[in-house]
Write an enzyme that holds these catalytic residues in place. Structure first.
Site, PDB file in Angstrom:
ATOM      1  N   VAL A  92       0.857  -1.184   0.000  1.00 32.36           N
ATOM      2  CA  VAL A  92       0.000   0.000   0.000  1.00 32.36           C
ATOM      3  C   VAL A  92       0.892   1.232   0.000  1.00 32.36           C
ATOM      4  CG1 VAL A  92      -1.730   1.250   1.355  1.00 32.36           C
ATOM      5  CG2 VAL A  92      -1.766  -1.262   1.288  1.00 32.36           C
ATOM      6  N   CYS A  93       0.638   2.148  -0.925  1.00 33.17           N
ATOM      7  CA  CYS A  93       1.464   3.361  -1.032  1.00 33.17           C
ATOM      8  C   CYS A  93       1.303   4.226   0.213  1.00 33.17           C
ATOM      9  CB  CYS A  93       1.069   4.173  -2.252  1.00 33.17           C
ATOM     10  SG  CYS A  93       1.846   5.815  -2.257  1.00 33.17           S
ATOM     11  N   ILE A  94       2.432   4.590   0.815  1.00 28.71           N
ATOM     12  CA  ILE A  94       2.362   5.332   2.083  1.00 28.71           C
ATOM     13  C   ILE A  94       1.794   6.738   1.903  1.00 28.71           C
ATOM     14  CG2 ILE A  94       4.802   6.097   1.982  1.00 28.71           C
ATOM     15  CD1 ILE A  94       4.733   5.704   5.122  1.00 28.71           C
ATOM     16  N   ALA A 132      -1.846   6.459   1.247  1.00 25.53           N
ATOM     17  CA  ALA A 132      -2.500   5.912   2.435  1.00 25.53           C
ATOM     18  C   ALA A 132      -2.675   6.976   3.514  1.00 25.53           C
ATOM     19  CB  ALA A 132      -1.695   4.738   2.990  1.00 25.53           C
TER      20      ALA A 132
END
Lengths: 138, 130
Positions: B77-79, B82
């Protein structure tokens, strides 16, 4: 690192207006991070995506961050192959004079300042897509 | 074939989220390799452990968790995406002084470089989005 040996052709295909949804902003974030990977990078702007490069953008009325100045920094990241679809421009009554003047310094030509943007026909954009290894569509 | 998968849309809102799962599952069943599944834009919401769909509907988050467990999938999941959407793992919640975290089992949070790496390492990067 294994990554450093592989150089692929990456195309970022930008299809949406700069505001109204977050795709344009988050696409640009990928481009900036991706620049660190030393790949062969091109950007294409089609459909409403051409508005992302419109000059004199103002977000005063909508309370959003105006991130258009970030496109001007792309040249410093060695992202200097920026293609805009002519049909999309024509359909929206835009010419290259309506776009930001994006440039880069050509290190192979005594750091001469050169334009990064080229306007291409849809056929040429198709050919460009055909020759890519990776297309990230936003 | 080695595939990278990018998921750009949120669960239940958009079929892309389902299509990405179905494609990944079908590819694995056919014996292909999935290098990584990368969740971006609203796609990060596919990883929310707080998701509670009606009982007679598919559970999109649990479905990914189960597939990851079965095939040892790398679900990233892209930080940046996110954080602006309120998706945190325990460590990041603590660091940011938040009182809850909501990253489902089987997912991990990392940077956009993981997407570029998936593009480099995979033979095909397949983008599911609007």
């Amino acid at each position: 690192m294994e990554d450093e040996e592989v150089i692929k052709k990456f195309l970022y295909l930008n299809r949406k207006a700069p505001y109204g949804s977050i795709y344009a902003l988050e696409s640009l974030e990928v481009v900036l991070i991706g620049a660190a990977f030393d790949q062969n990078v091109s950007l294409a702007f089609i459909d409403d995506g051409v508005y992302q490069l419109k000059k004199d953008q103002s977000t005063d009325g909508i309370g959003m961050k105006n991130f258009s100045s970030t496109y001007r920094a792309l040249g410093d990241y060695d992202v200097n192959k920026i293609y805009v679809d002519k049909d999309s421009m024509d359909e929206r009554g835009l010419t290259i004079d309506d776009l930001m003047n994006l440039t880069y310094e050509d290190e192979d030509d005594d750091y001469a300042e050169k334009p990064s943007i080229s306007i291409l026909t849809s056929e040429k954009i198709s050919a460009l897509m055909e020759e890519q290894d990776v297309i990230l569509s936003f | 074939m080695k595939f990278g998968i990018q998921v750009n849309e949120g669960p239940y809102q958009h079929q892309s989220s389902d299509s990405a799962y179905q494609f990944t599952k079908a590819a694995l069943e056919k014996g292909h390799e999935i290098f990584r599944v990368f969740f971006y834009h609203d796609g990060v919401n596919n990883a929310s452990s707080l998701t509670i769909p009606p009982q007679d509907d598919r559970h999109i988050v649990d479905r990914w968790t189960a597939l990851a467990k079965e095939h040892n999938l790398d679900l990233v999941v892209c930080i940046a995406a996110a954080q602006r959407r309120g998706m945190l793992d325990e460590k990041e919640a603590k660091r940011q002084g938040k009182n809850a975290s909501n990253l489902a089992e089987g997912f991990r949070i990392s940077g956009l470089g993981q997407l570029i790496e998936a593009g480099i390492q995979s033979e095909r990067l397949v983008v599911f989005g609007d």
